[in-house]
Design a protein around this motif. Structure first.
Motif, PDB file in Angstrom:
ATOM      1  N   GLN A   1       0.843  -1.192   0.000  1.00 41.12           N
ATOM      2  CA  GLN A   1       0.000   0.000   0.000  1.00 41.12           C
ATOM      3  C   GLN A   1       0.881   1.246   0.000  1.00 41.12           C
ATOM      4  OE1 GLN A   1      -3.240  -0.126  -0.127  1.00 41.12           O
ATOM      5  NE2 GLN A   1      -3.887   1.974   0.286  1.00 41.12           N
ATOM      6  N   VAL A   2       0.711   2.096  -0.994  1.00 42.64           N
ATOM      7  CA  VAL A   2       1.487   3.325  -1.084  1.00 42.64           C
ATOM      8  C   VAL A   2       0.758   4.452  -0.368  1.00 42.64           C
ATOM      9  CG1 VAL A   2       2.378   5.075  -2.665  1.00 42.64           C
ATOM     10  CG2 VAL A   2       2.574   2.652  -3.261  1.00 42.64           C
ATOM     11  N   ARG A   3       1.494   5.220   0.378  1.00 40.52           N
ATOM     12  CA  ARG A   3       0.935   6.376   1.081  1.00 40.52           C
ATOM     13  C   ARG A   3       1.799   7.599   0.846  1.00 40.52           C
ATOM     14  NH1 ARG A   3       0.559   5.877   7.084  1.00 40.52           N
ATOM     15  NH2 ARG A   3      -0.763   7.718   6.867  1.00 40.52           N
ATOM     16  N   LEU A   4       1.122   8.740   0.747  1.00 43.22           N
ATOM     17  CA  LEU A   4       1.815  10.029   0.704  1.00 43.22           C
ATOM     18  C   LEU A   4       1.378  10.795   1.948  1.00 43.22           C
ATOM     19  CD1 LEU A   4       1.313  11.164  -3.012  1.00 43.22           C
ATOM     20  CD2 LEU A   4       3.180   9.837  -2.031  1.00 43.22           C
ATOM     21  N   VAL A   5       2.331  11.237   2.725  1.00 44.31           N
ATOM     22  CA  VAL A   5       2.014  11.941   3.964  1.00 44.31           C
ATOM     23  C   VAL A   5       2.680  13.311   3.935  1.00 44.31           C
ATOM     24  CG1 VAL A   5       2.174  11.928   6.470  1.00 44.31           C
ATOM     25  CG2 VAL A   5       1.807   9.785   5.236  1.00 44.31           C
ATOM     26  N   GLU A   6       1.845  14.344   4.025  1.00 48.06           N
ATOM     27  CA  GLU A   6       2.348  15.716   4.021  1.00 48.06           C
ATOM     28  C   GLU A   6       2.484  16.241   5.448  1.00 48.06           C
ATOM     29  OE1 GLU A   6      -0.757  16.060   0.441  1.00 48.06           O
ATOM     30  OE2 GLU A   6      -0.931  15.414   2.525  1.00 48.06           O
ATOM     31  N   SER A   7       3.346  17.227   5.602  1.00 50.96           N
ATOM     32  CA  SER A   7       3.489  17.911   6.883  1.00 50.96           C
ATOM     33  C   SER A   7       4.013  19.316   6.629  1.00 50.96           C
ATOM     34  CB  SER A   7       4.454  17.145   7.796  1.00 50.96           C
ATOM     35  OG  SER A   7       5.736  17.068   7.210  1.00 50.96           O
ATOM     36  N   ALA A  23       6.308  12.675   2.179  1.00 50.56           N
ATOM     37  CA  ALA A  23       7.060  11.432   2.129  1.00 50.56           C
ATOM     38  C   ALA A  23       6.180  10.338   1.556  1.00 50.56           C
ATOM     39  CB  ALA A  23       7.539  11.053   3.521  1.00 50.56           C
ATOM     40  N   ALA A  24       6.724   9.625   0.581  1.00 45.29           N
ATOM     41  CA  ALA A  24       6.022   8.488  -0.017  1.00 45.29           C
ATOM     42  C   ALA A  24       6.557   7.206   0.603  1.00 45.29           C
ATOM     43  CB  ALA A  24       6.232   8.468  -1.525  1.00 45.29           C
ATOM     44  N   SER A  25       5.652   6.321   0.987  1.00 49.47           N
ATOM     45  CA  SER A  25       6.065   5.060   1.594  1.00 49.47           C
ATOM     46  C   SER A  25       5.277   3.916   0.973  1.00 49.47           C
ATOM     47  CB  SER A  25       5.851   5.102   3.106  1.00 49.47           C
ATOM     48  OG  SER A  25       4.474   5.256   3.410  1.00 49.47           O
ATOM     49  N   GLY A  26       5.818   2.715   1.139  1.00 49.41           N
ATOM     50  CA  GLY A  26       5.187   1.527   0.576  1.00 49.41           C
ATOM     51  C   GLY A  26       6.109   0.856  -0.415  1.00 49.41           C
ATOM     52  N   ASN A  27       5.545  -0.063  -1.182  1.00 49.64           N
ATOM     53  CA  ASN A  27       6.324  -0.797  -2.172  1.00 49.64           C
ATOM     54  C   ASN A  27       6.439   0.043  -3.448  1.00 49.64           C
ATOM     55  OD1 ASN A  27       6.704  -3.081  -0.516  1.00 49.64           O
ATOM     56  ND2 ASN A  27       4.688  -3.862  -1.075  1.00 49.64           N
ATOM     57  N   ILE A  28       7.475   0.846  -3.505  1.00 48.64           N
ATOM     58  CA  ILE A  28       7.699   1.783  -4.606  1.00 48.64           C
ATOM     59  C   ILE A  28       8.954   1.408  -5.362  1.00 48.64           C
ATOM     60  CG2 ILE A  28       8.131   4.191  -5.216  1.00 48.64           C
ATOM     61  CD1 ILE A  28       6.652   4.931  -2.577  1.00 48.64           C
ATOM     62  N   LYS A  75      15.151   9.116  -0.589  1.00 46.55           N
ATOM     63  CA  LYS A  75      14.224   9.061   0.546  1.00 46.55           C
ATOM     64  C   LYS A  75      12.762   9.102   0.107  1.00 46.55           C
ATOM     65  CE  LYS A  75      17.423  11.295   3.747  1.00 46.55           C
ATOM     66  NZ  LYS A  75      17.635  12.459   4.670  1.00 46.55           N
ATOM     67  N   ASN A  76      12.524   9.247  -1.201  1.00 46.49           N
ATOM     68  CA  ASN A  76      11.143   9.371  -1.720  1.00 46.49           C
ATOM     69  C   ASN A  76      10.398  10.530  -1.070  1.00 46.49           C
ATOM     70  OD1 ASN A  76      11.471   7.242  -3.490  1.00 46.49           O
ATOM     71  ND2 ASN A  76      10.573   5.734  -2.091  1.00 46.49           N
ATOM     72  N   THR A  77      11.068  11.654  -0.986  1.00 45.71           N
ATOM     73  CA  THR A  77      10.457  12.839  -0.388  1.00 45.71           C
ATOM     74  C   THR A  77      10.528  14.022  -1.346  1.00 45.71           C
ATOM     75  OG1 THR A  77      12.542  13.497   0.658  1.00 45.71           O
ATOM     76  CG2 THR A  77      11.038  12.132   1.965  1.00 45.71           C
ATOM     77  N   VAL A  78       9.590  14.933  -1.159  1.00 47.09           N
ATOM     78  CA  VAL A  78       9.606  16.180  -1.906  1.00 47.09           C
ATOM     79  C   VAL A  78       9.223  17.295  -0.949  1.00 47.09           C
ATOM     80  CG1 VAL A  78       7.194  16.003  -2.677  1.00 47.09           C
ATOM     81  CG2 VAL A  78       8.840  17.342  -4.010  1.00 47.09           C
ATOM     82  N   TRP A 109      -2.414  10.658  -4.224  1.00 44.40           N
ATOM     83  CA  TRP A 109      -2.548  11.965  -3.593  1.00 44.40           C
ATOM     84  C   TRP A 109      -2.385  11.829  -2.089  1.00 44.40           C
ATOM     85  CZ3 TRP A 109      -3.116  16.450  -6.330  1.00 44.40           C
ATOM     86  CH2 TRP A 109      -3.514  16.348  -7.666  1.00 44.40           C
ATOM     87  N   GLY A 110      -1.799  12.846  -1.486  1.00 43.53           N
ATOM     88  CA  GLY A 110      -1.765  12.920  -0.044  1.00 43.53           C
ATOM     89  C   GLY A 110      -3.088  13.444   0.479  1.00 43.53           C
ATOM     90  N   GLN A 111      -3.184  13.533   1.799  1.00 40.61           N
ATOM     91  CA  GLN A 111      -4.446  13.946   2.419  1.00 40.61           C
ATOM     92  C   GLN A 111      -4.612  15.456   2.433  1.00 40.61           C
ATOM     93  OE1 GLN A 111      -1.741  13.174   4.059  1.00 40.61           O
ATOM     94  NE2 GLN A 111      -1.522  14.673   5.713  1.00 40.61           N
ATOM     95  N   GLY A 112      -3.552  16.183   2.152  1.00 41.25           N
ATOM     96  CA  GLY A 112      -3.611  17.631   2.128  1.00 41.25           C
ATOM     97  C   GLY A 112      -3.198  18.262   3.441  1.00 41.25           C
ATOM     98  N   THR A 113      -2.616  19.446   3.347  1.00 42.81           N
ATOM     99  CA  THR A 113      -2.234  20.200   4.537  1.00 42.81           C
ATOM    100  C   THR A 113      -2.631  21.664   4.324  1.00 42.81           C
ATOM    101  OG1 THR A 113      -0.417  20.720   6.067  1.00 42.81           O
ATOM    102  CG2 THR A 113       0.145  20.627   3.734  1.00 42.81           C
TER     103      THR A 113
END
Length: 119
Positions: A1-7, A23-28, A75-78, A109-113
Motif C-alpha cells: 500500500q502506497v501512502r503520501l504523507v504531508e506535513s 514522504a512516499a512510503s510503501g512498495n515503490i 528518501k522518496n520525499t519532496v 494523492w496525499g491527504q492535504g495540509t
C-alpha cells in the motif's frame, strides 16, 4: 500500500515562510513525478510546482521566485519551500506522485495540509 504523507502546513503572516514536506512510503519501484498542488475555497485544484525523476523542476507563474521545490529520490520525499507568502497563497496543499509500485504505474494523492496566510 502506497501512502503520501504531508506535513508543515499552518498559519503564517504575510511575508512569512513555510516549508512543506511529503514522504512516499510503501512498495515503490520508481517515482516519475512528485508534485505539489493546491486548492483554495471555491477554486479548482492547481499545480504549484513539479519535479521529475531526472531532477527537472518547474514552478507555476504565480509562485515563481517565491516557492522552490526540491526532491530526494533516495528518501522518496519532496519539499516545497514557500517564501514571501501572500494571502492569496491560502489553500489546502496536496502532494501528488506518479509512480510505479507493486500494482503497476498509478497516481497517488496525499491527504492535504492547510496553509493559511493572514495577519
Amino acid at each position: 500500500q502506497v501512502r503520501l504523507v504531508e506535513s508543515g502546513g499552518g498559519l503564517v503572516q504575510p511575508g512569512g515562510s513555510l516549508r512543506l514536506s511529503c514522504a512516499a512510503s510503501g512498495n515503490i519501484f520508481t517515482i516519475y513525478a512528485m508534485d505539489w498542488y493546491r486548492q483554495a475555497p471555491g477554486k479548482q485544484r492547481e499545480l504549484v510546482a513539479g519535479s521529475g525523476s531526472g531532477g527537472s523542476t518547474n514552478v507555476g507563474d504565480s509562485v515563481q521566485g517565491r516557492f522552490t521545490i526540491s526532491r530526494d529520490n533516495a528518501k522518496n520525499t519532496v519539499n516545497l519551500q514557500m517564501n514571501s507568502l501572500k494571502p492569496e497563497d491560502t489553500a489546502v496543499y496536496y502532494c501528488y506522485a506518479d509512480l510505479l509500485g507493486t500494482y503497476g504505474r498509478q497516481k497517488y494523492w496525499g491527504q492535504g495540509t492547510q496553509v493559511t496566510v493572514s495577519s
